[in-house]
Design a protein around this motif. Structure first.
Motif, PDB file in Angstrom:
ATOM      1  N   ALA A 202     -25.907  17.980  25.054  1.00 27.59           N
ATOM      2  CA  ALA A 202     -25.036  18.125  26.283  1.00 27.59           C
ATOM      3  C   ALA A 202     -24.999  18.355  27.616  1.00 27.59           C
ATOM      4  O   ALA A 202     -24.203  19.130  28.090  1.00 27.59           O
ATOM      5  N   ASN A 203     -25.689  18.136  27.445  1.00 25.20           N
ATOM      6  CA  ASN A 203     -26.895  18.324  29.518  1.00 25.20           C
ATOM      7  C   ASN A 203     -26.211  17.126  30.043  1.00 25.20           C
ATOM      8  O   ASN A 203     -27.471  16.011  30.629  1.00 25.20           O
ATOM      9  N   MET A 204     -25.397  16.804  30.282  1.00 24.64           N
ATOM     10  CA  MET A 204     -24.592  15.265  31.021  1.00 24.64           C
ATOM     11  C   MET A 204     -24.928  15.590  32.223  1.00 24.64           C
ATOM     12  O   MET A 204     -24.814  13.585  32.724  1.00 24.64           O
ATOM     13  N   GLU A 205     -25.631  16.577  33.490  1.00 24.07           N
ATOM     14  CA  GLU A 205     -26.303  16.351  34.537  1.00 24.07           C
ATOM     15  C   GLU A 205     -27.386  15.420  34.673  1.00 24.07           C
ATOM     16  O   GLU A 205     -27.227  14.838  35.626  1.00 24.07           O
ATOM     17  N   LYS A 206     -28.127  15.740  33.518  1.00 23.79           N
ATOM     18  CA  LYS A 206     -29.655  15.463  33.283  1.00 23.79           C
ATOM     19  C   LYS A 206     -29.550  14.059  33.441  1.00 23.79           C
ATOM     20  O   LYS A 206     -29.953  13.512  32.997  1.00 23.79           O
ATOM     21  N   ALA A 207     -28.980  13.735  31.909  1.00 24.64           N
ATOM     22  CA  ALA A 207     -28.125  12.348  30.641  1.00 24.64           C
ATOM     23  C   ALA A 207     -28.445  11.684  32.115  1.00 24.64           C
ATOM     24  O   ALA A 207     -28.469  10.214  32.656  1.00 24.64           O
ATOM     25  N   GLU A 208     -27.154  12.208  33.205  1.00 21.58           N
ATOM     26  CA  GLU A 208     -26.679  11.112  33.719  1.00 21.58           C
ATOM     27  C   GLU A 208     -27.935  11.052  35.125  1.00 21.58           C
ATOM     28  O   GLU A 208     -27.886   9.670  35.710  1.00 21.58           O
ATOM     29  N   ALA A 209     -28.738  11.526  35.458  1.00 20.32           N
ATOM     30  CA  ALA A 209     -30.071  11.408  36.488  1.00 20.32           C
ATOM     31  C   ALA A 209     -31.009  10.522  35.858  1.00 20.32           C
ATOM     32  O   ALA A 209     -31.359   9.321  35.876  1.00 20.32           O
ATOM     33  N   SER A 210     -31.275  10.781  34.204  1.00 21.10           N
ATOM     34  CA  SER A 210     -32.183   9.971  33.489  1.00 21.10           C
ATOM     35  C   SER A 210     -31.570   7.941  33.522  1.00 21.10           C
ATOM     36  O   SER A 210     -32.728   7.779  34.183  1.00 21.10           O
ATOM     37  N   PHE A 211     -30.551   8.163  32.993  1.00 18.12           N
ATOM     38  CA  PHE A 211     -29.994   6.995  33.309  1.00 18.12           C
ATOM     39  C   PHE A 211     -30.088   5.755  34.653  1.00 18.12           C
ATOM     40  O   PHE A 211     -30.319   4.457  35.104  1.00 18.12           O
ATOM     41  N   GLU A 212     -29.906   6.703  36.131  1.00 16.92           N
ATOM     42  CA  GLU A 212     -29.457   6.178  37.509  1.00 16.92           C
ATOM     43  C   GLU A 212     -31.315   5.649  37.199  1.00 16.92           C
ATOM     44  O   GLU A 212     -31.513   4.898  38.126  1.00 16.92           O
ATOM     45  N   MET A 213     -32.105   6.703  36.829  1.00 17.93           N
ATOM     46  CA  MET A 213     -34.273   6.695  36.855  1.00 17.93           C
ATOM     47  C   MET A 213     -33.867   4.954  36.341  1.00 17.93           C
ATOM     48  O   MET A 213     -34.680   3.899  35.862  1.00 17.93           O
ATOM     49  N   ALA A 214     -33.285   5.112  34.850  1.00 14.14           N
ATOM     50  CA  ALA A 214     -33.358   3.857  33.984  1.00 14.14           C
ATOM     51  C   ALA A 214     -33.243   2.348  34.786  1.00 14.14           C
ATOM     52  O   ALA A 214     -34.170   1.407  34.729  1.00 14.14           O
ATOM     53  N   LEU A 215     -32.236   2.831  35.711  1.00 11.48           N
ATOM     54  CA  LEU A 215     -31.831   2.018  36.309  1.00 11.48           C
ATOM     55  C   LEU A 215     -32.734   1.199  37.461  1.00 11.48           C
ATOM     56  O   LEU A 215     -32.734   0.046  37.861  1.00 11.48           O
ATOM     57  N   THR A 216     -33.341   2.427  37.804  1.00  9.27           N
ATOM     58  CA  THR A 216     -34.348   1.458  38.500  1.00  9.27           C
ATOM     59  C   THR A 216     -35.130   0.601  38.694  1.00  9.27           C
ATOM     60  O   THR A 216     -35.808   0.074  39.509  1.00  9.27           O
ATOM     61  N   THR A 217     -35.923   0.912  37.053  1.00  9.65           N
ATOM     62  CA  THR A 217     -37.050   0.337  36.478  1.00  9.65           C
ATOM     63  C   THR A 217     -36.149  -1.287  36.693  1.00  9.65           C
ATOM     64  O   THR A 217     -36.715  -1.774  36.026  1.00  9.65           O
ATOM     65  N   ASN A 218     -34.517  -1.178  35.629  1.00 11.03           N
ATOM     66  CA  ASN A 218     -34.217  -2.631  36.390  1.00 11.03           C
ATOM     67  C   ASN A 218     -33.183  -2.075  35.892  1.00 11.03           C
ATOM     68  O   ASN A 218     -31.994  -2.260  34.830  1.00 11.03           O
ATOM     69  N   LYS A 219     -32.762  -2.655  37.223  1.00  9.71           N
ATOM     70  CA  LYS A 219     -31.497  -2.189  37.422  1.00  9.71           C
ATOM     71  C   LYS A 219     -30.546  -3.244  37.204  1.00  9.71           C
ATOM     72  O   LYS A 219     -28.772  -3.087  37.299  1.00  9.71           O
ATOM     73  N   ASN A 220     -30.766  -4.599  36.229  1.00  7.29           N
ATOM     74  CA  ASN A 220     -29.536  -5.426  35.721  1.00  7.29           C
ATOM     75  C   ASN A 220     -29.271  -4.956  34.200  1.00  7.29           C
ATOM     76  O   ASN A 220     -28.307  -6.225  34.215  1.00  7.29           O
ATOM     77  N   ASP A 221     -30.055  -4.014  33.921  1.00  5.62           N
ATOM     78  CA  ASP A 221     -29.558  -3.645  32.432  1.00  5.62           C
ATOM     79  C   ASP A 221     -28.529  -3.745  32.159  1.00  5.62           C
ATOM     80  O   ASP A 221     -27.837  -1.861  32.734  1.00  5.62           O
ATOM     81  N   PRO A 222     -27.462  -4.413  31.019  1.00  5.53           N
ATOM     82  CA  PRO A 222     -26.175  -3.658  31.238  1.00  5.53           C
ATOM     83  C   PRO A 222     -25.758  -2.116  29.946  1.00  5.53           C
ATOM     84  O   PRO A 222     -25.068  -1.351  30.286  1.00  5.53           O
ATOM     85  N   ARG A 223     -27.181  -2.109  29.576  1.00  7.99           N
ATOM     86  CA  ARG A 223     -27.211  -0.619  28.518  1.00  7.99           C
ATOM     87  C   ARG A 223     -27.113   0.293  28.824  1.00  7.99           C
ATOM     88  O   ARG A 223     -26.368   0.973  28.957  1.00  7.99           O
ATOM     89  N   ALA A 224     -28.314   0.245  30.401  1.00  6.86           N
ATOM     90  CA  ALA A 224     -28.517   1.619  30.734  1.00  6.86           C
ATOM     91  C   ALA A 224     -27.353   1.978  32.153  1.00  6.86           C
ATOM     92  O   ALA A 224     -26.928   2.537  32.715  1.00  6.86           O
TER      93      ALA A 224
END
Length: 353
Positions: free
Chosen positions: A43-65
């Motif tokens: 339930a640490n949603m702020e850090k979760a948001e930052a992690s998913f944004e980092m995933a998109l930097t490596t694969n910016k078109n990934d629909p799951r991320a």
């Protein structure tokens, strides 16, 4: 041949380099996604948001991320709306979470908890608003006590959840206004009660008033106290009428008030040098003062048994205030000589000879 070998080696090296880079990117993406899901579970949603944004930097078109990031962002936005006390907007936002497609399963528990909290806040806020409105309606009907009961109940609640904090200020003003109205009502009621009591007392006094002037007072005394004899009016003070009277061996002051209550007071007393009186003795039989017949009977019984005057019997009585003069006559001849043979104090029951 030599040149061919060199080209092949270069190609292999390039392929190896490209494969290493690709492997590195995939590892960073996977790590970011895994970490994000872990934070959602915590339930640490702020850090979760930052992690998913980092995933998109490596694969910016990934629909799951993208889907995971959007769900977490909407949840965080709903939390912000809750802090701003926009509970219904926040509730609408979380109703679509998690998504049906590419849903973030770990988010469901946090969403349910937030939705339950929002439902409770919406219900409590509406309850407070309705409580104030009911109090206002009662005040308009002049039911100040009922209105204040509702207002006090409202102000005891956790009013910090209200989006409109001016409602609390308005409620407090209405409470004080109603208190002032209740105080005014109480003072008016008390004044009315005092006035009614005064009216009752006046009516009571008026109904008991038998005497209105000196002439009525004198007539009343002569009717109810004939032994008082001749009366002389002297003064009137606060509804009490004063008369002087001479009765028997004493001068008296007799008073009577408007209700017909008497007082008697001896102001001077004379004694006769020509008459000698024996020592007074207790006369318990004569202390029955409820009526004339009682003390006459007591006097006659006393004379019949005392032995003081064997040759004299009672002829007549003369009432003089609280004293009664007793006149005798000769038993043998039946002749009355007009002489007072004794007198009795009707108030104390004492006889003197």
């Amino acid at each position: 041949m030599k040149i061919k070998s060199i080209v092949l080696i270069i190609g292999v090296i390039l392929m190896c380099l490209l494969g290493a880079c690709s492997h590195s990117k995939n590892e960073a993406y996977d790590n970011a996604m895994t970490q994000g899901e872990k934070y959602v579970k915590q339930a640490n949603m702020e850090k979760a948001e930052a992690s998913f944004e980092m995933a998109l930097t490596t694969n910016k078109n990934d629909p799951r991320a993208k889907a995971y990031l959007n769900q977490v962002k909407e949840y965080n936005k709903a939390q912000e709306l809750k802090k701003e006390k926009q509970y219904e907007k926040a509730q609408k936002l979380v109703k679509g979470l998690p998504y049906k497609n590419e849903g973030l399963n770990n988010l469901e528990k946090a969403v349910n908890k937030l939705e339950s909290s929002l439902s409770g806040l919406i219900k409590e806020e509406k309850s407070m608003i309705n409580l104030y409105q009911d109090a206002k309606n009662e005040s308009e009907k002049n039911n100040y006590k009922t209105a204040n009961d509702k207002l006090e109940k409202l102000l005891k609640k956790d009013t910090s959840i209200l989006a409109d904090q001016k409602l609390i200020e308005t409620a407090e003003k209405l409470l004080n206004k109603n208190k002032a109205a209740l105080k005014q009502e109480a003072e008016k009621s008390e004044a009315t009660e005092k006035e009614q009591q005064s009216t009752k007392e006046t009516a009571k006094t008026t109904s008991k008033q038998l005497i209105n002037n000196a002439q009525e007072a004198q007539a009343y005394i002569q009717k109810n106290m004939p032994q008082a004899g001749s009366l002389t009016f002297t003064s009137e003070e606060n509804g009490i009428y004063y008369f002087s009277a001479v009765s028997g061996l004493a001068d008296w002051i007799i008073t009577v008030d408007a209700a017909g209550n008497f007082t008697e007071e001896v102001v001077s007393e004379e004694t006769s040098d020509d008459e000698e009186y024996a020592e007074s003795e207790s006369w318990s039989e004569a202390k029955i003062l409820s009526g004339e017949a009682d003390w006459i009977t007591a006097v006659e019984n006393h004379f019949a048994t005392s032995g003081y005057f064997d040759d004299v019997e009672i002829d007549s009585y003369a009432r003089r205030g609280d004293y009664v003069s007793i006149y005798g006559k000769n038993k043998a001849t039946g002749i009355a000589d007009g002489n007072e043979i004794s007198f009795v104090n009707r108030m104390t029951g004492e006889i003197s000879y």
